[in-house]
Enzyme design. Structure first.
Site: not given
Ligand code: DON
Length: 602
Positions: A65, A68, A260
């Site tokens: 994330s 983003k 994550v």
């Molecule tokens: O879209 C998702 O679920 C993952 N590719 C990224 C999510 C993420 O990193 C949430 N952050 N803490």
């Protein structure tokens, strides 16, 4: 890396938090479950590109994330604020990262840092195919990091196989026409962007790039247009840590983004970027150690954005008058006398630091408050690295107000401030290469008021010249025929640096400039007019000429050679003594002026 107390501090911070074993590695993307949970790196990159790194700072992991905000920046650059705001909001959702938080009627995601908003932003990235979008994204992230990045194909494949919830979000966005086509290429590009491999050193440099207005401080390459940096940092500040964003900002005061994969990127705007990597996550999907480390860093190093002590440095570094610092133009005795009496009416300021509203406001206040007691103001900008539009507008406004009162406000050594000041409406004639020329302009204005007839400065009979002051008519009659007459035309070199120095010059007509060449052009050391003596320093100590002397217009001089000077000792010692006294008087005047300037510039 050389030893440093900052590195020692980071090592101890890491050692303290290495004990923290709470949380769990993300496993909803199956491949993420395979990482070593004990990896732990901390890195700080400064705005000028210096990197402090400890632990596993070069271990790569997927950005997830943290991608983003960077993709949001790409969307802004491609479509502009209004178009992007029409599709993606900027409100903290207070929801989990994978929540389907869409506005009820428009279907616009609440912000670009939850998955829904990030997928919508990915849809706005240049490129129609997965490949084109991925190329745009990889290219931009690589510019931020300052090295070519790539996609971890295994993690990408793993998320693409299992990312059904994100696919559902994609189709919801399609339903509301936030995505205008089949969402599949956008979703695959989003999975690929999340699987881009970075290190925590990369994160710190990405942060330093944002802190540095969008330019990577190591490579000097721009990653994002400066105008969108504050948009990106704003959403990081309000939404970067999902449903922990409020408490995060309260505790650390730093715009940030977690992923994550275990990374956290934090930025102290204008100053530093921070990267932390530790894969065990808390319930919100944020790195447990990452949060603890950033909280402690923010407290220990005083990084909080709203810290009360972060006041602007006073912009006025030096304030003096013509009593302390004068132009290099030597004045005739009556003009010099007048300027001595009126010296307080010419004021010189040296400013420092970046100029914005808060720092320039006291300057403008000072200028206006002094407008009744002074006529000319010079503002030196050598130590001002930047001026924003508001500050330039205020200085331009002060100049207009002072001109209306019949006063002047000139700028010297404007450097990078020149363009913003010109754009704010300051006329070109207000700029001077250095204080010397700006002060001369001010002095001329003071003289024009009181001594409009300055013809006396252009010609001076030998009998009135400073060098022969006090000689009797008889002495003068002896001396006069011994002084050769020399005439020079405009621009002619009278003395060249390096030459031997067997002559002393008295100006009987015109003016000359003493200068030394420097890497940026020519620096004026002195400007003399009729009645004055030059060349005396090297004449007295026999060193080679230290500067060039050039005629400013037609010049006539009388020249005393070393042989004549020696002859006088034998034939007319009284004359020689008088000349030496006059030379000494001239030099004491110079030393006094130098002392005054040193004191004023302290
Ligand atoms: O879209 C998702 O679920 C993952 N590719 C990224 C999510 C993420 O990193 C949430 N952050 N803490």
């Amino acid at each position: 890396m050389p030893p440093s107390p900052i590195l020692d501090y980071l090592e101890s911070l890491r050692a303290r938090h290495a004990q923290l074993a709470e949380g769990a590695v993300a496993d909803y993307i199956p491949e993420l479950a395979h990482v070593d949970p004990d990896r732990f790196g901390i890195c700080i990159a400064t705005r000028d590109g210096f990197v402090y790194e400890v632990g596993d700072s070069r271990q790569s992991f997927t950005i997830q994330s943290i991608s983003k905000p960077l993709t949001y920046g790409l969307a802004l650059e491609q479509h502009g604020e209004d178009a992007v705001l029409a599709k993606i909001g900027v409100e903290a959702s207070g929801d989990a990262f994978n929540a389907i938080s869409l506005r009820p009627h428009t279907g616009a995601p609440l912000n670009p840092l939850i998955n829904a908003g990030a997928i919508a932003a990915c849809g706005l990235v240049p490129g129609a195919t997965v490949g084109q979008k991925t190329d745009s994204i990889l290219d931009a992230y690589s510019r931020y990091a300052g090295r070519p990045l790539d996609v971890d194909e295994t993690v990408y494949a793993s998320e693409s196989r299992t990312g059904h919830r994100n696919r559902a979000i994609g189709w919801m966005l399609r339903n509301f026409s936030i995505l205008s086509d089949d969402p599949t290429p956008t979703l695959e590009a989003y999975f690929r962007q999340c699987a881009i491999r970075v290190t925590c050193r990369d994160l710190a440099l990405i942060g330093a790039t944002l802190a540095n207005g969008g330019v990577n401080p190591v490579t000097g390459i721009r990653a994002i247009a400066e105008e969108y940096v504050q948009d990106v940092l704003s959403v990081m500040a309000t939404c970067g840590m999902y449903d922990y964003s409020g408490e995060w900002l309260y505790r650390t005061g730093l715009p940030a983004k977690s992923g994550v994969g275990g990374g956290i990127l934090a930025v102290q705007p204008g100053r530093i970027g921070i990267g932390v990597y530790s894969p065990r996550l808390d319930a919100q999907g944020n790195s447990v150690r990452g949060i603890a480390v950033c909280r402690e860093l923010a407290t220990d190093l005083g990084l909080h954005l709203f810290e009360a002590s972060q006041r602007a440095v006073p912009a006025i570094r030096l304030a003096t008058t013509r009593r302390g610092v004068t132009s290099k133009r030597r004045r005739s005795p009556p003009a010099a006398e007048h300027l001595r009496n009126m010296g307080h009416r010419l004021r010189l300021y040296h400013l420092q630091g970046a100029l914005a509203f808060a720092s320039v406001e006291p300057v403008v206040r000072e200028l206006m408050a002094r407008s009744s007691e002074a006529d000319c103001f010079v503002v030196n900008l050598r130590a001002v690295p930047r001026i924003d539009r508001a500050a330039a507008g205020l200085l331009a406004g002060a100049r207009t107000a002072l001109l209306r009162l019949g006063k002047t406000l000139d700028f010297s050594e404007a450097g990078t401030c020149w363009k913003p000041l010109i754009d704010a409406g300051v006329e070109r004639e207000a700029f001077y290469a250095d204080d010397d020329f700006a002060l001369e302009h001010g002095e001329d204005r003071l003289l024009a008021h009181e001594l409009p007839d300055r013809a006396g400065e252009t010609a001076c009979p030998l009998a009135d010249c400073a060098l022969v002051a006090g000689l009797t008519a008889g002495d003068l009659a002896v001396l006069e025929p011994l002084l050769a007459r020399r005439a020079y035309h405009q621009g002619q070199t009278i003395i060249a640096a390096g030459q031997s120095s067997n002559e002393l010059f008295v100006i009987t007509e015109g003016a000359v400039m003493v200068s030394i060449p420097t890497q940026d052009g020519v620096v004026r050391l002195d400007a003399f007019t009729a009645g004055m003596t030059f060349g005396e320093l090297a004449f007295m100590d026999r060193s080679p000429r230290s500067a060039n002397v050039t005629a400013l217009g037609p010049v006539e001089c009388r020249v005393l050679t070393r042989e004549t000077f020696a002859l006088l000792e034998r034939d007319a010692p009284a004359i020689k003594i008088r000349l030496l006294e006059n030379l000494a008087l001239g030099l004491t005047g110079l030393v006094r002026q130098a002392d005054r300037e040193l004191a004023a510039l302290k």
